[in-house]
Scaffold this motif. Sequence first.
Motif, PDB file in Angstrom:
ATOM      1  N   LEU A  60       0.367 -15.579   9.685  1.00  0.00           N
ATOM      2  CA  LEU A  60       1.206 -16.722   9.350  1.00  0.00           C
ATOM      3  C   LEU A  60       2.580 -16.277   8.860  1.00  0.00           C
ATOM      4  N   PRO A  73      -0.001 -25.587  12.991  1.00  0.00           N
ATOM      5  CA  PRO A  73       0.948 -25.861  14.078  1.00  0.00           C
ATOM      6  C   PRO A  73       2.288 -25.160  13.839  1.00  0.00           C
ATOM      7  N   ARG A  74       2.830 -24.557  14.882  1.00  0.00           N
ATOM      8  CA  ARG A  74       4.005 -23.704  14.687  1.00  0.00           C
ATOM      9  C   ARG A  74       5.206 -24.481  14.170  1.00  0.00           C
ATOM     10  N   VAL A 118       5.202 -24.399  10.497  1.00  0.00           N
ATOM     11  CA  VAL A 118       5.605 -23.084   9.992  1.00  0.00           C
ATOM     12  C   VAL A 118       7.116 -22.956  10.088  1.00  0.00           C
ATOM     13  N   SER A 156      -0.679 -16.105  17.527  1.00  0.00           N
ATOM     14  CA  SER A 156      -0.555 -16.301  16.076  1.00  0.00           C
ATOM     15  C   SER A 156      -1.040 -17.687  15.679  1.00  0.00           C
ATOM     16  N   GLU A 157      -0.565 -18.669  16.405  1.00  0.00           N
ATOM     17  CA  GLU A 157      -0.895 -20.054  16.079  1.00  0.00           C
ATOM     18  C   GLU A 157      -2.406 -20.273  16.162  1.00  0.00           C
ATOM     19  N   ARG A 158      -3.013 -19.713  17.223  1.00  0.00           N
ATOM     20  CA  ARG A 158      -4.473 -19.828  17.359  1.00  0.00           C
ATOM     21  C   ARG A 158      -5.163 -19.147  16.180  1.00  0.00           C
ATOM     22  N   MET A 203       4.876 -15.124  11.529  1.00  0.00           N
ATOM     23  CA  MET A 203       5.470 -16.250  12.252  1.00  0.00           C
ATOM     24  C   MET A 203       6.573 -16.891  11.405  1.00  0.00           C
ATOM     25  N   LEU A 229       3.473 -15.827  19.833  1.00  0.00           N
ATOM     26  CA  LEU A 229       3.362 -17.001  18.965  1.00  0.00           C
ATOM     27  C   LEU A 229       2.113 -17.830  19.251  1.00  0.00           C
ATOM     28  N   ASP A 230       1.740 -17.881  20.536  1.00  0.00           N
ATOM     29  CA  ASP A 230       0.533 -18.653  20.885  1.00  0.00           C
ATOM     30  C   ASP A 230      -0.689 -18.067  20.205  1.00  0.00           C
ATOM     31  N   HIS A 279      -4.022 -18.429  12.932  1.00  0.00           N
ATOM     32  CA  HIS A 279      -3.971 -19.015  11.581  1.00  0.00           C
ATOM     33  C   HIS A 279      -4.235 -20.509  11.571  1.00  0.00           C
TER      34      HIS A 279
END
Lengths: 462, 919
Positions: free
Chosen positions: B449, B497-498, B501, B490-492, B452, B487-488, B494
């Motif tokens: 997280l 929704p990006r 963040v 990372s988002e999955r 990101m 980023l995809d 943590h």
Amino acid sequence: MAIQYISGKEPHAREKRLIFKNIDRVGFTPSIDSFLEDGGYEQLKVALKMEKSAIINEVKASGLRGRGGAGFPTGVKWGFIPPTNTKPVYIICNADESEPGTFKDRYILHQDPHQLLEGMIIACFAVNAKLGYIYIREEFPQAAIIVEKAIAEARAKGFLGKDILGSGFDCELYVHRGAGAYICGEETGLIESLEGKRPYPRIKPPYFPAALGLYMSPTIVNNVESLCHVKHIIQMGGAEYAKLGTPNNTGTRILCVSGDVQKPGYYEVEVGKVTMGEVIDVLCGGMKPGRKLKAIIPGGSSSKVLRADEKFKLKDGREIGIMDIPMDFDTMAACGSMAGSGGVIIMDDSRSMTWVINNLNNFYAHESCGQCTPCREGSLWMKKISDRIVSGEASPDDVDSLESVANQIEGKTICAFGEACSWPTQSFIKKFRDEMKGDCKPELVGEIVSDEGKVAAAGLAA
Amino acid sequence: MVQDLSTLTAFIDGEPMRFNDGDTVLKFIDRHRGRGHVPTLCDAPQLEPYGACRVCSVEVAMQEDGPRRVVASCHTPLTAGMHVFTESPKIRKLRRNIVELVLTDHPLDCLTCEVSGNCELQTVAAKVGIRQVRYPSGANHLNRSKDRSHPYMTSELSKCINCSRCVRACDEVQGQHVLSMHGRGFNARIIKGLDQSFMDSTCVSCGACSQACPTSAISDVFFSKSIEATRKTRTVCTYCGVGCNLNVATKGSEVLSIQAPTDSEVNHSHTCLKGRYAFKFVKHPDRLRKPLIRYNGHFTEATWEEAYDYIAKNLQRIKEEHGGNAVGGISSARCTNEENYLMQKFIRVGFGTNNIDACARVCHSPTAWGMQKAFGTGAATNSIEDLEYTNCILITGANPTEGHPVTGSKIKQRVMKGVPLIVIDPREIELVPYAKHHLQLRPGTNVALLDMFAYYILEAGLIDQDFIKKRCENWEEFEQGLRNLNLDESERTHGVPREKVRAAAIEYASAKGAMAFHGLGVTEHSHGSKTVMTIADIAMMTGNIGRPGVGVLPLRGQNNVQGAADMGCQPHQGAGYLQVNDEANHKLYEEFYGAHMSNEIGWKIPQMYDAALAGKLKALWIMGEDVVQTDPNTEHVKSALNALEFLVVQELFMTPTAEFADVVLPAASFLEKSGTFTNGERRVQRVNAVIPPIPGTKSDGQIVCDIMQRMGIPQADYTPDGVLAEIARIVPFFKGATWENLTDQGTQWPIKEGGIGTEILHVDSFKRGLGKFHFFRFQESKEIEKHHDEFPFILTTGRILEHYNCGTMTRRTGNAQIVTEDLLAIHPDDAAKKGIESGDMVRIFSNRGEVNMKAKISTEVKPGILYTTFHFPENLVNMVTSSECDEDTMCPEYKVVAVDVEKVPASSMPKKQRMMEIA
């Protein structure tokens, strides 16, 4: 076509109906259609094409003074918003009409809500407020429904919402209902209430909500009637409007006359163009048969009482009687009282002044918010003492002690409620001391400290 | 006479005086004439001006003989040249009249009132000279009933004078909004919650209202406002890293009550229920009062001499038979700097080993490590005071309103005044409703997280190029790492929704100054140190270092966890953070101590357990730590302790750890000893003995000193100031510290000559020269990799306000009546699937063990996540936690435990539990 009024409710010939033009008018309803037929929202269209500062200047030029009670110049108030301000600006319409003896705003809310909305939207535009609240007292449930409907209608017609009439100006108005407290008429108390808090009036500084008000942003708080005048000022132009009334006391205002006259009610007159005598004898048809005037509360229950036989010395050296006082702000102040909210309470010789002051003290003891010690405790003691005087159980000294309680409230509280609750007592005692003492038991002189009180003072009571 | 009216001069009763910009009339008078010269009922130093009692009225005029106005001095701003008349006849009459009105509705039972002699109403009445109450009695409120529902808080509202101080204390000091005024005018009265009792309301018993109340209308069961005490001693709270100052009232050797000093820079009249009320453990019957020696499996009471002999003999033997490396020590973050210093000296000098560690290992060791790597100093860069100047607050993995209540309140106050708050936490903590952003990530994904978060700062162009270029190094590698992020993925990972963040990152990076707080939700992970370093990265890339209102501030858990590390209770660094395996340092230490010392890094706590099980560690000395209850994987800890030949434990109570000891030494609590604690903002504060050690006990420092002397290790007799002087000679950043110059407020290290402290670190350059960026890619915890399939829930643990760690102290105070057990928070969806209802007994099990506790259905956690606390030995939650730990520091991964949960059928409950259920 001439305006027709409901039979029996026709305006008196001495009236000048601006704000109340549509009150009691045959065929006129609170709906927007009625209002539009009568030229409604035309002034908004005019205003939206004006410079904001030009509108404020017109209001300043009109000399309009607040109709809620304090009589502060409306245009000047609007000018207090700091020029460097970057926060949102709010306008609040104070529709918490709760001063005893005052009943004008309710007619506007009930019968002509769009007049208020038009004035208020113009005001919002002038001070660049995109959000306004109409704070309606709990006791006007119908008014809240009517005004909310009016807001919806105005929105539907594009007088509210985004990009009003293509001007690029966005504005929303909301009704907020009070919960039954006189203190919410005090502007900072009202703001606290609107913020969802207990309506404790705020300490100064900040000295004006226009600097820091709702949500710590600049806020203009205006009375219902004051905002309605804005529409007419735009229509007539400030200078022309200022020709109504008398210098420094311009325009029209609505007098709410109650008490011992033949025809109590509301009368819209040019400020200062009628005298107290004309109000009683011409507009209201005189005193009740066989009765003589005794006293007048000229501007809502908080204003100081005037005695029928008083003589008042004016600045220009003239000495006038009560019937000669012109119904304006400045002369009324020179006579030691105030024009206040326009609530004129007439009392004839059948009235006991002791009873009247007790009635008022009961009201104020009930309405003190309880924040400041002198008012919270003092207003109750004024009630307790005047209760005792009314019941005939008091010592003549009680009248003096009542006065001393009032003296220690006035000027010693956060808000003006301190004055509002002590002025009646102070003035009634000053002017009717003998009558009030006459209602007491002379044999109790020197005995105002009761036995319990003496014991308590010695620190011995449980 | 000063007559320059162009500057800040005003007049008090004709005398010209200087004033400060922003002074109110009352502040000005207080400063020059003393508090109380102008009486007041509703004003209090810890509260905003209120203006309601009007007793502080004065007359003001712009000329000496000009027209005068009566104003309330507490909220009237002073202007240059103003004449203030404090005691004109008019004012004196006014004050008398107001107080007279108040007395018409106040009981006059002063002589039997708990605050007699310290009642502000009494004092004001005396000062204004009330001789009689002229008003006959009438309606009053003298018959209001007392509230005795709560173990601490009391109210007797017949004594209330409606000054609203309690309401304002609740709002402005604590921020709990429990107290309010109900009704109006004469009927206005104080209510708690929805007109409930203290116990039923949401009161957190901080006692701010009690301390603020001018009468006894709101008070506490300890009568903390009475003047019964013969002595008041200022000391420092032992419960958390905030370091609240306490004024402890005593009579003889009895502790009567505790209040918070108004002038304390740390806590300004405030503290929490632990500091203010949870002191009754001190004389609890369970206190150990005699040394205990285990003979043949049973404890026998012994004299100190016997115990010392027995210890010395056994340690000497083990040292001779197995070498000094077979001995280890675990010091305590609850003890003073002086005690910790002696403890590490005892182990290092006495046994020539660096096997010394402290409980920082299981909490903030990654902070000390990570911040040293990034900045050069493993401590908060700024002060809590900086909250006053900051424009944005970021909290990662911390729950300050529960864990650090006074700091939590300060944060809440700032946020309520409009400072944006970002919370990164898997749970909806108390601050979340106040926060502008809540990034509710899956436990264990901090690095994903925060990477990101940093990426979006970079992407938005909100980096501080100048700062990076001039003050930092290794930026390119860090930037490259960010740019290569997927980023995809990372988002999955943590689960936030990006866009959320991104918004939070922009909020943080665009603030003029932003503070980053973190807690154990950052450190107690397998990537704890990496997370700390990533937080440091984020602060550096935005230039949020080295000035007021910025920084990286670890919320240190225990009262002296900072100090324990400062004093060298770490296996790799000696006193003052000098690396033990560095030749120069080694020489320095050997010369300073005049002894042969080891230059090899010693064992960390988890390594000690492994060494014990491997037969390499034979003797362990534990000072004030209950490792059985608090360290992870309880069974593993127990078997390690069992494997030892010799275990010494210094304790207040017979804890689960002490049960394993060969010798238990009864120690004195913080109220019974002197020394210094260092709080989470590096503030070294004096702890002053409030009472002597209870009979039979000794302070931990005395014990260690005694045994050192007994074993022939050179050490002067124990005095806290003497040890502090020794510390100042070896710890560089304590150089200027002396007992005297620490003053009542304490001093933040580095302390320079003359006792001059340091509020902000790394102002012009970092301690390590250049600040170093580190990029880390997220790696899944082994706990999840290994066990997630079999144990699909993630359990995360934390603390609550009412209890402190394993509750050894708080469970023996009134706090135990407020919170009686640990509860398992479970999301309603999960609860429905598992057929669990609030109050049901559930079994939580991992591949290490299992524990039963009651469930609480709550949306504070997301589906798939469970949360509980670890305060009660009955619910020994560490039975299920794992031995996974931070790669760099071996700080255990308490926050990510793969478990499963199921409802316990009533019949399989323990009998006692069934009885309660039936009742």
